[in-house]
Design an enzyme around this catalytic site. Sequence first.
Site, PDB file in Angstrom:
ATOM      1  N   LEU A 242     -11.022  16.286  60.040  1.00  0.00           N
ATOM      2  CA  LEU A 242     -10.981  16.425  61.498  1.00  0.00           C
ATOM      3  C   LEU A 242     -12.303  15.835  61.999  1.00  0.00           C
ATOM      4  O   LEU A 242     -13.362  16.366  61.701  1.00  0.00           O
ATOM      5  CB  LEU A 242     -10.829  17.896  61.881  1.00  0.00           C
ATOM      6  CG  LEU A 242     -10.651  18.177  63.364  1.00  0.00           C
ATOM      7  CD1 LEU A 242      -9.437  17.454  63.932  1.00  0.00           C
ATOM      8  CD2 LEU A 242     -10.522  19.683  63.603  1.00  0.00           C
ATOM      9  N   HIS A 243     -12.211  14.734  62.713  1.00  0.00           N
ATOM     10  CA  HIS A 243     -13.421  13.948  63.003  1.00  0.00           C
ATOM     11  C   HIS A 243     -14.154  14.371  64.279  1.00  0.00           C
ATOM     12  O   HIS A 243     -15.253  14.909  64.256  1.00  0.00           O
ATOM     13  CB  HIS A 243     -13.054  12.460  63.137  1.00  0.00           C
ATOM     14  CG  HIS A 243     -12.310  11.894  61.969  1.00  0.00           C
ATOM     15  ND1 HIS A 243     -12.926  11.561  60.786  1.00  0.00           N
ATOM     16  CD2 HIS A 243     -11.000  11.596  61.801  1.00  0.00           C
ATOM     17  CE1 HIS A 243     -12.036  11.071  59.945  1.00  0.00           C
ATOM     18  NE2 HIS A 243     -10.855  11.080  60.536  1.00  0.00           N
TER      19      HIS A 243
END
Length: 317
Positions: A242-243
Site C-alpha cells: 500500500l503505497h
Amino acid sequence: TKMPQKIIIDTDPGQDDALAILLALASPEIEVLGITAAAGNVPVALTSKNIRKVCELAGRTDVKVFAGCEGPMEGSLFTAEYVHGATGMDGADLPEPGMPLQPQHGVDFIIETLMTHEPGTVTICTLGPMTNLGTALAREPAIAARIQQIVLMGGGLFEGGNVTPAAEFNIFVDPKAAKICFGCGAPIVMMPLDVTHQTLTTAKRVAAIKALGTPLADAVVGWLEFFERFDEQKYGTDGGPLHDPNVIAYLLKPELYEGRFCNVEIETDSALTKGMTVADWWGVTTRPKNATFMRHVDADGFYALLTERLARLPAKG
Ligand code: BDR
Ligand code: CA
C-alpha cells in the site's frame, strides 16, 4: 510544526491514492488547501473525477479539486490500467461526483497558493507523477523557496523498481518533472518502494478495516482487494504493497519512519534505467544531500493509524 499542517495533495487516484486522501481528510492535524489531479495511473479526466468521488465518500464536498497537466513534461503518458482497472479505482462502485471541478488549472493553483501563503507554511504531497509540481517550478521558480517540504511517494533503491527493474512508476512516468523537483532546493521526504513494500495489505489488516462495518469501510476493502490481486501474484506476499497513504501517515506520525538524508538524483536519459532514483545511501559521492530517503516503517503502527482514522469518517458510501 504548527497545527494544522497546510497541504496540497497532488494525486492520480488510484486505490492507494484514494486511501491517502481519506487519511488526510480524516485527520484534524491536516488542512487540505486543495487537491490537484495528476495524469498517471489513468488520464487526468479520470483522476480529477476520482478525487471528487473520494471527497464525496468522505462527506467533504467543500474540498477544492483542480485538474492538472494531461501528460508528462516530456514524451507521452504511460498509464497503469493493468494494475488499477479501467476507472483507476476499480473495486468499489461509487456514484458519479456532483461536486464541481474548480475552473483554475492545478498548476496555477499550486503557484498561487505558495505565492500567497507565508513562506514555509505549505507542504506539497505528491502521490503520482510529479508533472504538476515540476511544471509549476519551471514556470515560477520563486515557489521553491516558499515550499515547507515536498513529501512524495516515488522511487526505490534496495527494492529496485516496479515498472522496470530500475524505476518506480511515479518517477518513470515523468522523470523530467521529478528531476526538477529534486533539484529545486526545497526539503524533500521520499516514501520509496523500500517503505511501501513493507506496508502490506495482509488479510488481518484488511479484516480490521472491514470490521469498521461502514459502507465507507466496504469501499476501502473493495479497493484493497482489487489492488492487491495484481501485486500478490507479482510479489508472492500476503497482501500487496500500500503505497501512497505513507505520505500522509508521515505527516501525522513521522516517528513511524526511519531513513537517511542523502543525495538523490533522477536518471532521465538512459533507456535501461530511465526514472531510476539514484540515491547515494552510502555517501560515496560529494553530491549535495537533497532528500530524506525513507527505508523502514512500523507497518503495524501505520495500519493502526489508518484504521483508526478511517473510523472517524462519516459512515456513508
Ligand atoms: C505508485 O504508482 C501508482 O500506481 C500508485 O498509486 C503509487 O503512487 C506506486 O509505484
Ligand atoms: Ca498514486
